[in-house]
Motif scaffolding. Structure first.
Motif, mmCIF file in Angstrom:
data_model
loop_
_atom_site.group_PDB
_atom_site.id
_atom_site.type_symbol
_atom_site.label_atom_id
_atom_site.label_comp_id
_atom_site.label_asym_id
_atom_site.label_seq_id
_atom_site.Cartn_x
_atom_site.Cartn_y
_atom_site.Cartn_z
ATOM 1 N N ILE A 64 12.359 -9.119 18.206
ATOM 2 C CA ILE A 64 12.653 -9.865 16.978
ATOM 3 C C ILE A 64 12.226 -9.058 15.760
ATOM 4 O O ILE A 64 12.988 -8.909 14.793
ATOM 5 C CB ILE A 64 11.963 -11.246 17.009
ATOM 6 C CG1 ILE A 64 12.705 -12.169 17.991
ATOM 7 C CG2 ILE A 64 11.874 -11.865 15.617
ATOM 8 C CD1 ILE A 64 11.994 -13.476 18.291
ATOM 9 N N VAL A 65 11.033 -8.511 15.785
ATOM 10 C CA VAL A 65 10.537 -7.729 14.647
ATOM 11 C C VAL A 65 11.382 -6.473 14.442
ATOM 12 O O VAL A 65 11.706 -6.108 13.308
ATOM 13 C CB VAL A 65 9.044 -7.385 14.845
ATOM 14 C CG1 VAL A 65 8.576 -6.370 13.820
ATOM 15 C CG2 VAL A 65 8.207 -8.646 14.742
ATOM 16 N N ALA A 66 11.777 -5.831 15.519
ATOM 17 C CA ALA A 66 12.593 -4.616 15.409
ATOM 18 C C ALA A 66 13.948 -4.891 14.763
ATOM 19 O O ALA A 66 14.560 -3.988 14.186
ATOM 20 C CB ALA A 66 12.783 -3.988 16.783
ATOM 21 N N SER A 67 14.403 -6.139 14.822
ATOM 22 C CA SER A 67 15.697 -6.510 14.242
ATOM 23 C C SER A 67 15.606 -6.891 12.766
ATOM 24 O O SER A 67 16.635 -7.101 12.124
ATOM 25 C CB SER A 67 16.288 -7.689 15.017
ATOM 26 O OG SER A 67 16.544 -7.319 16.349
ATOM 27 N N ASP A 68 14.419 -6.988 12.231
ATOM 28 C CA ASP A 68 14.237 -7.354 10.823
ATOM 29 C C ASP A 68 14.785 -6.232 9.945
ATOM 30 O O ASP A 68 14.384 -5.075 10.084
ATOM 31 C CB ASP A 68 12.747 -7.566 10.550
ATOM 32 C CG ASP A 68 12.448 -8.052 9.141
ATOM 33 O OD1 ASP A 68 13.277 -7.874 8.227
ATOM 34 O OD2 ASP A 68 11.355 -8.609 8.962
ATOM 35 N N PRO A 69 15.701 -6.545 9.031
ATOM 36 C CA PRO A 69 16.240 -5.507 8.145
ATOM 37 C C PRO A 69 15.173 -4.744 7.362
ATOM 38 O O PRO A 69 15.336 -3.555 7.094
ATOM 39 C CB PRO A 69 17.161 -6.289 7.198
ATOM 40 C CG PRO A 69 17.584 -7.465 8.016
ATOM 41 C CD PRO A 69 16.375 -7.831 8.831
#
Length: 88
Positions: A64-69
């Motif tokens: 989830i964090v890795a997907s944060d723009p």
């Protein structure tokens, strides 16, 4: 479901950061829609902020964090913690 906290510190100038805020807000809205109970905000006194959310596992939280723009575009450095509530 476990609760996770991403504590972040800004790494770019404000104009660069601001370019990705709309995408970050849309990303958080998507997390809310998917049931992650996400909340996000920034520190009034310093550059940086926090994202609080639920995830099924540490691995899911990391994804989830890795997907944060803001993360994808190098706007923030962060640390990820699992938060265990003692009292409610």
């Amino acid at each position: 479901m476990p609760i996770f906290v991403k504590i972040e510190q800004g790494q770019v100038d404000k104009s660069t950061f601001d370019q990705y805020v709309p995408a970050h807000k849309a990303y958080v809205q998507e997390l809310i829609a998917k049931g992650h109970k996400a909340r996000t905000g920034y520190w009034a006194e310093a550059r940086g902020g926090m994202l609080l959310f639920e995830a099924a596992s540490r691995a899911e939280a990391e994804a989830i964090v890795a997907s944060d723009p803001l993360v994808q575009h190098g706007c923030v450095n962060y640390q990820l913690y699992e938060w265990r509530i003692v009292m409610e």
